[in-house]
Design a protein around this motif. Structure first.
Motif, short mmCIF file in Angstrom:
data_model
loop_
_atom_site.label_atom_id
_atom_site.label_comp_id
_atom_site.label_asym_id
_atom_site.label_seq_id
_atom_site.Cartn_x
_atom_site.Cartn_y
_atom_site.Cartn_z
N TRP A 238 -25.41 -44.30 -10.39
CA TRP A 238 -25.72 -45.07 -9.19
C TRP A 238 -24.76 -46.23 -9.01
O TRP A 238 -24.47 -46.63 -7.88
N SER A 239 -24.24 -46.74 -10.11
CA SER A 239 -23.27 -47.84 -10.00
C SER A 239 -21.98 -47.38 -9.33
O SER A 239 -21.34 -48.15 -8.62
N THR A 240 -21.61 -46.11 -9.55
CA THR A 240 -20.42 -45.57 -8.88
C THR A 240 -20.66 -45.45 -7.38
O THR A 240 -19.79 -45.81 -6.57
N LEU A 241 -21.82 -44.94 -6.98
CA LEU A 241 -22.11 -44.79 -5.55
C LEU A 241 -22.22 -46.14 -4.86
O LEU A 241 -21.89 -46.26 -3.67
N GLN A 242 -22.67 -47.18 -5.58
CA GLN A 242 -22.77 -48.50 -4.99
C GLN A 242 -21.40 -49.11 -4.66
O GLN A 242 -21.32 -50.02 -3.84
N GLN A 243 -20.36 -48.60 -5.30
CA GLN A 243 -19.01 -49.10 -5.00
C GLN A 243 -18.50 -48.60 -3.65
O GLN A 243 -17.51 -49.12 -3.14
N PHE A 244 -19.15 -47.58 -3.09
CA PHE A 244 -18.75 -47.02 -1.80
C PHE A 244 -19.95 -47.03 -0.86
O PHE A 244 -20.51 -45.98 -0.52
N PRO A 245 -20.40 -48.20 -0.43
CA PRO A 245 -21.66 -48.29 0.34
C PRO A 245 -21.58 -47.67 1.72
O PRO A 245 -22.62 -47.31 2.29
N LEU A 246 -20.37 -47.53 2.29
CA LEU A 246 -20.24 -46.98 3.64
C LEU A 246 -20.20 -45.46 3.66
O LEU A 246 -20.28 -44.86 4.74
N THR A 247 -20.08 -44.82 2.51
CA THR A 247 -20.06 -43.37 2.46
C THR A 247 -21.49 -42.82 2.52
O THR A 247 -22.47 -43.56 2.35
N ARG A 248 -21.60 -41.51 2.77
CA ARG A 248 -22.92 -40.89 2.87
C ARG A 248 -23.65 -40.95 1.52
O ARG A 248 -24.87 -41.20 1.48
N LEU A 249 -22.92 -40.72 0.43
CA LEU A 249 -23.55 -40.80 -0.89
C LEU A 249 -23.90 -42.23 -1.24
O LEU A 249 -24.92 -42.48 -1.91
N GLY A 250 -23.08 -43.18 -0.81
CA GLY A 250 -23.39 -44.57 -1.09
C GLY A 250 -24.63 -45.05 -0.36
O GLY A 250 -25.34 -45.94 -0.85
N ARG A 251 -24.93 -44.44 0.79
CA ARG A 251 -26.13 -44.82 1.54
C ARG A 251 -27.41 -44.38 0.85
O ARG A 251 -28.51 -44.87 1.16
N LEU A 252 -27.30 -43.43 -0.11
CA LEU A 252 -28.48 -43.01 -0.87
C LEU A 252 -29.04 -44.15 -1.71
O LEU A 252 -30.25 -44.16 -2.00
N CYS A 253 -28.18 -45.07 -2.10
CA CYS A 253 -28.64 -46.18 -2.95
C CYS A 253 -29.65 -47.06 -2.22
O CYS A 253 -30.51 -47.69 -2.86
N GLY A 254 -29.54 -47.13 -0.91
CA GLY A 254 -30.47 -47.99 -0.16
C GLY A 254 -31.67 -47.27 0.39
O GLY A 254 -32.48 -47.89 1.10
N CYS A 255 -31.83 -45.98 0.10
CA CYS A 255 -32.97 -45.23 0.62
C CYS A 255 -34.23 -45.54 -0.21
O CYS A 255 -34.21 -45.45 -1.45
N ARG A 256 -35.34 -45.88 0.49
CA ARG A 256 -36.59 -46.22 -0.19
C ARG A 256 -37.73 -45.28 0.18
O ARG A 256 -38.81 -45.35 -0.43
N SER A 257 -37.53 -44.43 1.16
CA SER A 257 -38.60 -43.51 1.56
C SER A 257 -38.01 -42.13 1.80
O SER A 257 -36.79 -41.94 1.87
#
Length: 460
Positions: free
Chosen positions: A46-65
């Motif tokens: 998850w730390s890797t995906l957080q480095q690319f917040p604008l990508t589609r995979l990076g947006r998964l980090c902010g999904c709560r529902s």
């Protein structure tokens, strides 16, 4: 060695391919995200995906529902905590390499347009791409956009033709005239029209060459006109009359007269036709001009004769008309337009090399040995240009050993400089030829279908 091992470890920690389903049981989902792309499973910290917040995979980090997750991926297995994306696994290798190593590069076996769509889907900006790959992608995208623009114009044109309008006699004549002058494949009149146009261009070029023969030039200087000269004038008049008629027919059938006048080939046609009529007007005024200028008339008429010869020489522009009927000339023009960057680089390299070798050969020949051939640096530019382009007229030759060393260096540099963009231009020519050939074949098939529909409608 230790540095390489640590780097490889970091690489495989950032992205890992899951080969066996049982490996999913030992995954800590609090630290790793399981991504399923077209059946291939990967784990990303998850730390890797957080480095690319604008990508589609990076947006998964902010999904709560589940609703937020569904807006990002195609499916979600809540039991396995696995995010599924219905995308191409082979194309995802580029995204995988980018997320793992931070490098975005093209794959040789992948279509550039498909990769462009994948980058847009995954939200990866092309700014991360390597410069060489980015240029290749931009060039291909521009070509596709240009092709789509032409297709859209063709669809609009066909849609306008399909609009039900009253079929008057005038429209029938215009449609028949348009097919004859613009589409040689439309029928026998179009083929005859195209063949006559090519024949007239060939006759014009031959007559232009014959008109420069010494005997005809002497007759022109003496103001005489033999039977041979008169026959040449008749041939020229017939050719110009045909070209004028063709230009007029093309102008009449054009839907937009302004677009027709702004067309490059139409401008060349006008530049080739007008000199004939200008020469007729000027020639008719010659006697009056001669009487009006008793003192300086001779020099004036000499200059006027030179202008007339230059105007007649412009008839060679008729050769450009062959581009209407020659796929090879159309390919050449398209290649030149698409390869302006390569030609610009070639000119830049040549100018830099000429600026470098001209002072050196001037120094070696004029300053050290006292040779007068290379009297100045600007005079040495001509020698550098013809040497680097491997022409070598021989009018300026270095005699000293230092000058010959400079000459050898300039010739070798010229060969390399001329060879640098040749491969790129050749590939551009091949691609342009294939595109134009496919477009012509498609137009030919569409024309055959249209003719068949007209025959069927006539029979019914």
């Amino acid at each position: 060695p230790n540095t390489n091992i640590s780097n490889e470890g970091v690489y495989y920690q950032r992205a890992q391919f899951i080969r066996r389903p049982e490996d999913l049981l030992s995954i800590d989902h609090a630290l790793l995200a399981v991504i399923n792309v077209g059946g291939n499973r990967y784990t990303f910290p998850w730390s890797t995906l957080q480095q690319f917040p604008l990508t589609r995979l990076g947006r998964l980090c902010g999904c709560r529902s589940l609703e937020e997750i569904a807006s990002v991926c195609d499916d979600y297995d809540e039991a396995r905590k696995e995010f599924f994306f219905d995308r191409s696994p082979s194309a995802f290798r580029v995204i995988l390499n980018f997320l793992a190593a931070g490098k975005l590069r093209l794959l040789r076996e992948m279509c550039i347009l498909s990769l462009h769509d994948e980058l847009n889907y995954w939200g990866v900006e092309m700014a991360y791409m390597e410069r060489c790959c980015k240029r290749k992608m931009y060039t291909r995208i521009e070509e596709v956009y240009e092709k789509e623009r032409r297709e859209e114009e063709r669809r609009k044109k066909n849609a306008m033709q399909r609009v039900p309008v009253e079929e008057t006699q005038y429209r029938k004549v215009m449609n028949w005239l348009r097919d004859m002058v613009e589409n040689p494949q439309s029928g026998l009149p179009g083929k005859i029209f195209a063949c006559l146009s090519v024949v007239m261009v060939a006759v014009t070029v031959v007559s232009l060459c014959i008109s420069t023969m010494p005997d005809l030039r002497e007759e022109e200087n003496r103001g005489e006109c033999s039977a041979k000269c008169y026959n040449m004038f008749i041939i020229e008049t017939v050719c110009v009359a045909w070209f004028s008629l063709e230009f007029l027919l093309r102008f009449i059938q054009a839907r937009s007269k302004l677009d027709f006048l702004r067309g490059p080939l139409n401008i060349i046609d006008a530049m080739a036709i007008l000199p004939y009529y200008v020469s007729l007007v000027v020639t008719e005024e010659d006697p009056a001009l001669e009487h009006e200028r008793p003192g300086g008339g001779k020099g004036y008429l000499d200059k006027l004769g030179l202008v007339l010869r230059i105007l007649r020489a412009l008839r060679i522009l008729y050769v450009m008309r062959l581009a209407r009927h020659s796929l090879g000339l159309q390919t050449l023009g398209l290649t030149v337009r698409r390869s302006t960057r390569e030609f610009g680089l070639l000119l830049l390299f040549l100018c830099v090399a000429v600026t470098l070798f001209s002072p050196l050969v001037h120094l070696a020949e004029s300053e050290l040995t006292g040779t007068h051939d290379f009297s100045s640096i600007p005079a040495s530019y001509w020698w550098a240009i013809i040497s680097m382009t491997t022409v070598g007229y021989g009018d300026m030759v270095p005699r000293s050993i230092p000058g010959q060393v400079v000459a050898l260096s300039s010739i070798l540099s010229g060969i390399l400089i001329m060879a640098f963009p040749a491969t790129s231009i050749f590939h551009m020519f091949s691609r342009s030829y294939q595109e134009l050939k496919m477009e012509h074949d498609r137009l030919f098939e569409n024309e055959k279908k249209r003719v068949n529909r007209e025959i069927l409608s006539f029979e019914t």
